[in-house]
Motif scaffolding. Structure first.
Motif, PDB file in Angstrom:
ATOM      1  N   LYS A   1      40.406 -34.485 -26.325  1.00 22.77           N
ATOM      2  CA  LYS A   1      40.736 -34.011 -24.975  1.00 22.77           C
ATOM      3  C   LYS A   1      40.404 -32.535 -24.764  1.00 22.77           C
ATOM      4  CE  LYS A   1      43.179 -37.530 -23.095  1.00 22.77           C
ATOM      5  NZ  LYS A   1      43.676 -37.839 -21.785  1.00 22.77           N
ATOM      6  N   GLN A   2      40.596 -31.714 -25.811  1.00 21.20           N
ATOM      7  CA  GLN A   2      40.378 -30.281 -25.636  1.00 21.20           C
ATOM      8  C   GLN A   2      38.918 -29.871 -25.777  1.00 21.20           C
ATOM      9  OE1 GLN A   2      42.954 -27.905 -28.095  1.00 21.20           O
ATOM     10  NE2 GLN A   2      44.804 -28.657 -27.110  1.00 21.20           N
ATOM     11  N   ALA A   3      38.142 -30.622 -26.526  1.00 23.12           N
ATOM     12  CA  ALA A   3      36.739 -30.247 -26.745  1.00 23.12           C
ATOM     13  C   ALA A   3      35.975 -30.068 -25.430  1.00 23.12           C
ATOM     14  CB  ALA A   3      36.052 -31.254 -27.660  1.00 23.12           C
TER      15      ALA A   3
ATOM     16  N   MET B   1      24.295 -26.515 -27.316  1.00 29.39           N
ATOM     17  CA  MET B   1      25.216 -27.633 -27.567  1.00 29.39           C
ATOM     18  C   MET B   1      26.674 -27.162 -27.491  1.00 29.39           C
ATOM     19  SD  MET B   1      23.208 -29.661 -30.586  1.00 29.39           S
ATOM     20  CE  MET B   1      22.915 -28.254 -31.656  1.00 29.39           C
ATOM     21  N   PRO B   2      27.150 -26.851 -26.285  1.00 29.71           N
ATOM     22  CA  PRO B   2      28.521 -26.335 -26.160  1.00 29.71           C
ATOM     23  C   PRO B   2      29.602 -27.329 -26.614  1.00 29.71           C
ATOM     24  CG  PRO B   2      27.498 -26.599 -23.998  1.00 29.71           C
ATOM     25  CD  PRO B   2      26.454 -26.860 -25.016  1.00 29.71           C
ATOM     26  N   LEU B   3      29.417 -28.621 -26.346  1.00 30.53           N
ATOM     27  CA  LEU B   3      30.418 -29.598 -26.757  1.00 30.53           C
ATOM     28  C   LEU B   3      30.514 -29.677 -28.276  1.00 30.53           C
ATOM     29  CD1 LEU B   3      32.540 -31.716 -26.048  1.00 30.53           C
ATOM     30  CD2 LEU B   3      30.697 -33.420 -25.995  1.00 30.53           C
TER      31      LEU B   3
ATOM     32  N   PHE C   1      33.319 -28.451 -33.310  1.00 24.47           N
ATOM     33  CA  PHE C   1      33.279 -27.802 -34.627  1.00 24.47           C
ATOM     34  C   PHE C   1      34.398 -26.775 -34.756  1.00 24.47           C
ATOM     35  CE2 PHE C   1      31.668 -24.469 -37.490  1.00 24.47           C
ATOM     36  CZ  PHE C   1      31.444 -25.224 -38.616  1.00 24.47           C
ATOM     37  N   ILE C   2      34.553 -25.956 -33.740  1.00 28.67           N
ATOM     38  CA  ILE C   2      35.589 -24.917 -33.769  1.00 28.67           C
ATOM     39  C   ILE C   2      36.982 -25.544 -33.816  1.00 28.67           C
ATOM     40  CG2 ILE C   2      36.679 -23.073 -32.410  1.00 28.67           C
ATOM     41  CD1 ILE C   2      33.770 -22.418 -31.417  1.00 28.67           C
ATOM     42  N   LEU C   3      37.215 -26.526 -32.956  1.00 29.06           N
ATOM     43  CA  LEU C   3      38.531 -27.168 -32.927  1.00 29.06           C
ATOM     44  C   LEU C   3      38.821 -27.905 -34.220  1.00 29.06           C
ATOM     45  CD1 LEU C   3      38.662 -28.476 -29.266  1.00 29.06           C
ATOM     46  CD2 LEU C   3      40.062 -26.679 -30.279  1.00 29.06           C
TER      47      LEU C   3
END
Length: 161
Positions: free
Chosen positions: A126-128, A148-150, A155-157
């Motif tokens: 949900k947050q990605a 590739m922002p998503l 990756f960060i989350l």
């Protein structure tokens, strides 16, 4: 006992709220469908009308928790002035002030593994997209550079979890 008729949306929300409370107080593994029926004063058929199993009810509780947090994040983003990086910083700063450390502590206890795992997955899913939109905004502002922002957001989350 007098039968209390409620609108389906109200009844479902009441069951989810009660489940959330019981799962955190009594632990997911130790909570039974009978516990919900007793706490709510409803018949077996009523709870099974809304949720086929305890696992399905767990999914609804997790979804409720994630949606509640996501809604708060969206409001914070709208209220935050500045660029994408400042909005991401505001989200991170706010997440450290969350008044639910007890929720996180309870999720790490033995017996709540299923709820914790599901919550992590649902949070990521949900947050990605929310973070991806901020990363895309940052790319347009010249702060970030990615095609590739998503995937970056995922990756960060994932790393934060």
């Amino acid at each position: 006992m007098k039968r209390i008729v409620k609108k389906p949306i109200e009844r479902r929300a009441e069951i989810i709220k009660t489940a959330r409370d019981l799962f955190l107080k009594k632990d997911y593994e130790k909570t039974t469908m009978q516990d919900f029926m007793e706490r709510l004063g409803i018949a077996k058929g009523t709870i099974y009308h809304y949720f086929k199993s305890k696992e399905e009810l767990l999914e609804a509780v997790v979804e409720d928790i994630v949606n509640e947090h996501l809604e708060k994040m969206q409001i914070l983003i709208q209220k935050t002035q500045g660029n994408a990086l400042q909005k991401i910083q505001a989200i991170f700063e706010d997440s450290t002030k969350v008044a639910a450390p007890t929720l996180l502590e309870k999720l790490h206890e033995r017996g709540n593994e299923a709820m914790h795992t599901r919550l992590l997955v649902a949070t990521l899913m949900k947050q990605a997209p929310l973070y991806a939109s901020l990363i895309q905004q940052g790319c347009e502002e010249g702060i970030f550079k990615t095609s590739m922002p998503l995937e970056c957001a995922e990756f960060i989350l994932s790393g934060l979890q």
